[in-house]
Motif scaffolding. Structure first.
Motif, short mmCIF file in Angstrom:
data_model
loop_
_atom_site.label_atom_id
_atom_site.label_comp_id
_atom_site.label_asym_id
_atom_site.label_seq_id
_atom_site.Cartn_x
_atom_site.Cartn_y
_atom_site.Cartn_z
N ALA A 98 0.83 -1.21 0.00
CA ALA A 98 0.00 0.00 0.00
C ALA A 98 0.86 1.26 0.00
CB ALA A 98 -0.94 0.00 1.20
N LEU A 99 1.90 1.28 0.82
CA LEU A 99 2.81 2.42 0.84
C LEU A 99 3.49 2.59 -0.52
CD1 LEU A 99 4.46 1.91 4.36
CD2 LEU A 99 2.88 3.75 3.71
N ILE A 149 2.91 6.05 -3.60
CA ILE A 149 3.88 6.77 -4.42
C ILE A 149 3.78 6.36 -5.88
CG2 ILE A 149 6.32 7.22 -4.81
CD1 ILE A 149 5.23 8.46 -2.23
N ALA A 150 3.91 5.08 -6.17
CA ALA A 150 4.03 4.60 -7.55
C ALA A 150 2.74 4.79 -8.34
CB ALA A 150 4.44 3.14 -7.56
N ALA A 151 1.59 4.61 -7.70
CA ALA A 151 0.32 4.70 -8.42
C ALA A 151 -0.36 6.06 -8.29
CB ALA A 151 -0.63 3.60 -7.93
N PHE A 200 2.68 13.34 0.25
CA PHE A 200 3.64 13.21 1.34
C PHE A 200 2.98 13.42 2.70
CE2 PHE A 200 7.48 14.49 -1.51
CZ PHE A 200 7.55 13.20 -1.98
N GLY A 201 1.98 14.29 2.74
CA GLY A 201 1.27 14.49 4.00
C GLY A 201 0.57 13.22 4.46
N ALA A 202 -0.08 12.54 3.52
CA ALA A 202 -0.74 11.27 3.85
C ALA A 202 0.28 10.20 4.20
CB ALA A 202 -1.61 10.82 2.68
N PHE A 203 1.38 10.16 3.44
CA PHE A 203 2.42 9.16 3.69
C PHE A 203 3.00 9.34 5.08
CE2 PHE A 203 6.22 6.69 2.99
CZ PHE A 203 5.89 5.80 1.98
N GLU A 204 3.24 10.58 5.47
CA GLU A 204 3.77 10.87 6.80
C GLU A 204 2.84 10.33 7.88
OE1 GLU A 204 6.43 12.83 9.67
OE2 GLU A 204 6.66 12.22 7.58
N GLN A 205 1.55 10.54 7.71
CA GLN A 205 0.60 10.05 8.70
C GLN A 205 0.58 8.53 8.75
OE1 GLN A 205 -3.29 11.93 9.18
NE2 GLN A 205 -2.67 13.48 7.69
N GLN A 250 10.94 9.40 -5.34
CA GLN A 250 9.95 10.47 -5.39
C GLN A 250 10.43 11.69 -4.62
OE1 GLN A 250 6.80 10.01 -7.24
NE2 GLN A 250 7.37 12.15 -7.22
N VAL A 251 11.13 11.47 -3.52
CA VAL A 251 11.69 12.59 -2.76
C VAL A 251 12.80 13.27 -3.57
CG1 VAL A 251 13.07 13.18 -0.73
CG2 VAL A 251 11.02 11.78 -0.49
#
Length: 212
Positions: free
Chosen positions: A94-95, A99-101, A138-143, A170-171
């Protein structure tokens, strides 16, 4: 084994990381996205989509970085890039897909080219578009990282997984677009941890730039 890619392509970058972490030797064939080499008939014969990367392996041509890295995981299971537990594997996948999708494709070079050429966006408008989607992602990923006890030195635990393979390129792309990553401290910390690993270092675009 032959990897068709481009040094700045995020999908090529994540595939290089996977190959390196698996300890696999490969030949690189560069197709410059900025000059349209990926649309040449010779490459379209390899991948009709004209997208990068494509991996020639085991007598076949694999396309789509997600499919490629999953194949490498199955074909060369050690060191593992997915956890053993089914729920943990689902989290890592999922992580990866965040990013990829859901991020890479809307901030990619080909989308940017369309916005500029077809919709007549100027550079400032294009940058605003890219920053919007990167910031949201990135905000969602951080959470997702901070709310899970599974987060460790890397996105999942203390070894790199597919999630880290997606995040680092991506970063890199976001920093090229002058986006401040520091506002997402967990994400930034993990990227720094990845950059200490040789497999990530050897995959870095600076080491694959044909102009260097």
């Amino acid at each position: 084994m032959k990897l068709h890619g481009f040094y700045r392509s995020s999908a090529s970058y994540r595939t290089r990381i996977a190959l390196n972490l698996k300890g696999l030797a490969y030949e690189t064939v560069s197709h410059d996205l900025t000059t349209g080499e990926h649309q040449a008939p010779s490459y379209l014969a390899i991948n009709p989509q004209g997208l990068l990367p494509a991996l020639e392996i085991d007598g076949a041509v694999l396309t789509q970085s997600g499919a490629i890295v999953e194949y490498l995981e199955e074909r060369y299971p050690n060191p593992a890039l997915l956890p053993a537990d089914a729920l943990a594997r689902a989290r890592v996948r999922a992580l990866f897909q965040v990013i990829a999708a859901d991020t890479h494709h809307v901030t990619s070079m080909r989308v940017g080219a369309y916005l500029k050429k077809r919709l007549e966006h100027d550079e400032a408008q294009l940058r605003a578009w890219q920053h919007h989607w990167l910031t949201q992602s990135f905000g969602a990923f951080e959470q997702l990282l901070t709310k899970s006890p599974a987060t460790g030195r890397f996105c999942h635990g203390d070894r790199p997984t597919l999630a880290d393979l997606a995040l680092v390129p991506q970063v890199f792309a976001a920093r090229r677009l002058d986006l401040d990553i520091g506002r997402w401290p967990t994400l930034a910390r993990i990227v720094e941890a990845c950059q200490d690993e040789k497999g990530f270092q050897d995959a870095h675009p600076d080491r694959h730039n044909p102009a260097r």
